[in-house]
Motif scaffolding. Sequence first.
Motif, PDB file in Angstrom:
ATOM      1  N   HIS A 428      26.080  78.264  94.047  1.00 18.58           N
ATOM      2  CA  HIS A 428      26.486  80.134  93.916  1.00 18.58           C
ATOM      3  C   HIS A 428      26.249  80.655  95.379  1.00 18.58           C
ATOM      4  CE1 HIS A 428      25.994  79.656  89.583  1.00 18.58           C
ATOM      5  NE2 HIS A 428      24.809  79.067  90.031  1.00 18.58           N
ATOM      6  N   CYS A 482      25.125  86.516  94.031  1.00 18.73           N
ATOM      7  CA  CYS A 482      26.355  85.650  93.533  1.00 18.73           C
ATOM      8  C   CYS A 482      27.403  86.138  94.517  1.00 18.73           C
ATOM      9  CB  CYS A 482      26.553  85.140  92.514  1.00 18.73           C
ATOM     10  SG  CYS A 482      27.220  83.426  92.365  1.00 18.73           S
ATOM     11  N   ILE A 484      30.275  84.361  93.388  1.00 20.60           N
ATOM     12  CA  ILE A 484      31.395  84.405  92.269  1.00 20.60           C
ATOM     13  C   ILE A 484      31.336  85.312  91.430  1.00 20.60           C
ATOM     14  CG2 ILE A 484      31.811  82.068  90.564  1.00 20.60           C
ATOM     15  CD1 ILE A 484      30.003  80.289  92.209  1.00 20.60           C
ATOM     16  N   HIS A 487      29.724  85.725  88.138  1.00 19.02           N
ATOM     17  CA  HIS A 487      28.416  85.325  87.547  1.00 19.02           C
ATOM     18  C   HIS A 487      28.477  86.486  88.395  1.00 19.02           C
ATOM     19  CE1 HIS A 487      28.933  80.858  88.581  1.00 19.02           C
ATOM     20  NE2 HIS A 487      28.999  81.465  87.699  1.00 19.02           N
ATOM     21  N   LEU A 492      24.417  87.905  87.976  1.00 21.52           N
ATOM     22  CA  LEU A 492      23.903  87.012  89.062  1.00 21.52           C
ATOM     23  C   LEU A 492      22.922  88.092  90.066  1.00 21.52           C
ATOM     24  CD1 LEU A 492      22.011  84.463  89.282  1.00 21.52           C
ATOM     25  CD2 LEU A 492      24.492  83.618  89.870  1.00 21.52           C
TER      26      LEU A 492
END
Length: 528
Positions: A428, A482, A484, A487, A492
């Motif tokens: 991550h 994160c 991403i 995510h 996240l």
Amino acid sequence: MKFLVATASAVLFTLLKPHPASGATVPVTLDIINAVGAPDGFSRTMVTANGTYPGPLITANKGDTLVVTVNNKLTDDSMRMSTAMDFDGLFVDTANSFNEGSSFVTACPIAPNASYTYTIPLINDQTGTFWYHSQLSVQYVDGLRGALVVYDPEDPLADLYDVDDENTIWAVGDWWHNTSTSMLVTYVASGIVPVSDTGTFNGVGRFNGGPEVPFFVTNVVAGTRYRFRIINQSARNVFTMSVDSHNLTVIETDGTPTTPMTVNEIEMLAGQRYSVVLEANQPVDNYWINAPYTGGSPAVNLNQNATLARAILRYQGAPETDPTAPMSLGPAEAELNALVEANLRPLVAQAAPEPDINITLNLVVTAGRAQWNVNNVSYLPPSVPTLLKILDGADSASDFNVTENTFVLPANKTVQVIFPPSDDDEAHPFHLHGNNFWLVKSNTTDVVNTANPIRRDVAGVGAEGTIVRFSTNNPGPWFFHCHIFWHFQAGLATVMASGLDEIREQVHPTQAWDALCPAYDALPANLQ
Ligand SMILES: [Cu+2]
């Protein structure tokens, strides 16, 4: 001001370098518009800055002030109609934290038919390679991303390269044929992160069975040294960069001048940037720039062919054809000299201060669901931005929703964040807003280095464990999440909110900022 540069081959060309005076105001207008485009030959509607993917390059000099006017002219409600702009990696001082652009942390999004001007003084003599992208949901998947470079007229590494201009940007990114909104629905229903169709290189790419879109071409002149600024503008994918028969000397890591390190392959997580020097020292020819990527199983998306993510390095005098060499994924095993993040050293050594505060963050997915948790909390954006709550008197963690996952920290301290080793096979890329951090333990090593660690703003968190330290001497509610974005959207994320009293003393938002939330809150859902 233009410089004439004589190269070894006695070719003269102009090198566009910004004027060396600092303290200038740099006005930029980004019209956020829907446009139909086909970066990989598949035509789709996109969300763009000024109609292009990626958006226009923004440049400034050390110490300038960026004045970026974002005009929201979106009309296609099959995607998000509001927007927000984040300028990834730029330091932000406390007083200006309301211009930081993170939806529901430092501001509300910009409604359709509205405008907002982000005034961003470049502080702390920061220079380097950055980028901008929408920070509303996963909207940047639809195309709203671009490069941002802050030049240093007194670059201590300037002797190492001859050319550094608008033609030396290499922006790679993942690309999808579906809209972000439809894929988010699929992700929530399935728990499977959308797998990209294509990897783009400066906005063009190919997918299995798609048309043979011409590869991007970077032109070079033999005997010349180029500073290429590589940006991974992905929302998910990891790109592994190399150039056939050429070395790459890393001189910058996420805005931190770096002790030159010569390698021939560089893995880059979403949000990461490097400057590399490439010397055009090979016979005049065409060479592959390899940019294979990973991000989910290609079995989930049969369009995906990572080998097709590439570009061409073309020497002046070479034929205008593809390289004759086979398309590889990078250097052969016997010749591989890949960058190891833990080996990076800042040009100016700086020990990481001893921590005053320790925080451990455990990242856990809820099995089978599009839900990520940090210490058992899945982040949900609040309706009232964190900064507004602070200005209205929020004083402790209990003044925020549990789902805001907000850590209240004192000003002028050093915070250490420990990510224990995990069994995740996908690292991550954790990204801190408003600051960078000392990466005292990279996910690529067992060794803790507090003496001269690299400083960056995106670092992988995964199987080996990661430790970072950051300072709270520019208090603010800084997103730490994160990169991403699937995510991130699934929870996240955390907010590192430091110096709440200092924020109240120093932050005086404008009426334009005050107007953002009421305008956004009044919108029907399809216009948000
Ligand atoms: Cu992640």
